[in-house]
Design a protein around this motif. Structure first.
Motif, PDB file in Angstrom:
ATOM      1  N   UNK A 147     -43.707 -19.581  51.191  1.00 32.95           N
ATOM      2  CA  UNK A 147     -43.793 -20.316  52.458  1.00 32.95           C
ATOM      3  C   UNK A 147     -42.402 -20.664  52.982  1.00 32.95           C
ATOM      4  N   UNK A 148     -41.450 -20.937  52.092  1.00 32.78           N
ATOM      5  CA  UNK A 148     -40.074 -21.212  52.533  1.00 32.78           C
ATOM      6  C   UNK A 148     -39.445 -19.964  53.144  1.00 32.78           C
ATOM      7  N   UNK A 149     -39.688 -18.814  52.522  1.00 32.28           N
ATOM      8  CA  UNK A 149     -39.163 -17.562  53.065  1.00 32.28           C
ATOM      9  C   UNK A 149     -39.799 -17.230  54.408  1.00 32.28           C
ATOM     10  N   UNK A 150     -41.087 -17.441  54.507  1.00 33.83           N
ATOM     11  CA  UNK A 150     -41.767 -17.164  55.777  1.00 33.83           C
ATOM     12  C   UNK A 150     -41.302 -18.113  56.871  1.00 33.83           C
ATOM     13  N   UNK A 202     -38.226 -18.708  61.872  1.00 33.19           N
ATOM     14  CA  UNK A 202     -37.186 -19.318  62.705  1.00 33.19           C
ATOM     15  C   UNK A 202     -36.156 -18.294  63.165  1.00 33.19           C
ATOM     16  N   UNK A 203     -35.828 -17.319  62.318  1.00 31.16           N
ATOM     17  CA  UNK A 203     -34.860 -16.297  62.742  1.00 31.16           C
ATOM     18  C   UNK A 203     -35.471 -15.366  63.787  1.00 31.16           C
ATOM     19  N   UNK A 204     -36.758 -15.047  63.649  1.00 30.05           N
ATOM     20  CA  UNK A 204     -37.419 -14.211  64.662  1.00 30.05           C
ATOM     21  C   UNK A 204     -37.511 -14.968  65.985  1.00 30.05           C
ATOM     22  N   UNK A 205     -37.812 -16.243  65.922  1.00 32.32           N
ATOM     23  CA  UNK A 205     -37.872 -17.054  67.142  1.00 32.32           C
ATOM     24  C   UNK A 205     -36.517 -17.099  67.838  1.00 32.32           C
ATOM     25  N   UNK A 206     -35.450 -17.277  67.065  1.00 32.90           N
ATOM     26  CA  UNK A 206     -34.102 -17.314  67.649  1.00 32.90           C
ATOM     27  C   UNK A 206     -33.749 -15.971  68.278  1.00 32.90           C
ATOM     28  N   UNK A 207     -34.135 -14.888  67.630  1.00 33.22           N
ATOM     29  CA  UNK A 207     -33.864 -13.558  68.168  1.00 33.22           C
ATOM     30  C   UNK A 207     -34.611 -13.328  69.480  1.00 33.22           C
TER      31      UNK A 207
END
Length: 103
Positions: free
Chosen positions: A7-10, A15-20
């Motif tokens: 869950x931490x990795x997901x 968050x990185x996909x959202x920022x992208x």
């Protein structure tokens, strides 16, 4: 333990996909808004320097055509570079970490 790590990795991936995606949206909006904003600044500056009588239809149309040429040639490559730049940096950092591992 496994589910908490997963869950931490997901969460980090989300968050990185959202920022992208946010960066892509901002780039797309700036590419679309650039001609209008640059035309406003260009013609506003021209009218302030030379008065509103010096602005003719031929000057306006030729300036708008040049701005659109610049937008298509520079805008696409600039937005592509800002989108792919962070991804390239992350890939290089991963390669570097892998190559620096002990044998």
């Amino acid at each position: 333990v496994f589910t908490s790590r997963l869950s931490a990795l997901r969460s980090a991936e989300h968050s990185s996909i959202f920022a992208s995606q946010l960066l892509k949206a901002v780039n797309f909006a700036s590419v679309l808004a650039a001609p209008a904003l640059s035309s406003l600044a260009m013609f506003g500056g021209y009218a302030a320097l030379y008065g509103p009588g010096g602005l003719t239809v031929s000057k306006v149309l030729s300036c708008i055509a040049m701005v659109n040429v610049l937008r298509t040639s520079i805008g696409k490559e600039m937005s592509r570079a800002t989108e792919n730049g962070p991804e390239c940096h992350i890939a290089v950092m991963r390669f570097q970490r892998f190559l620096l591992l002990p044998e």
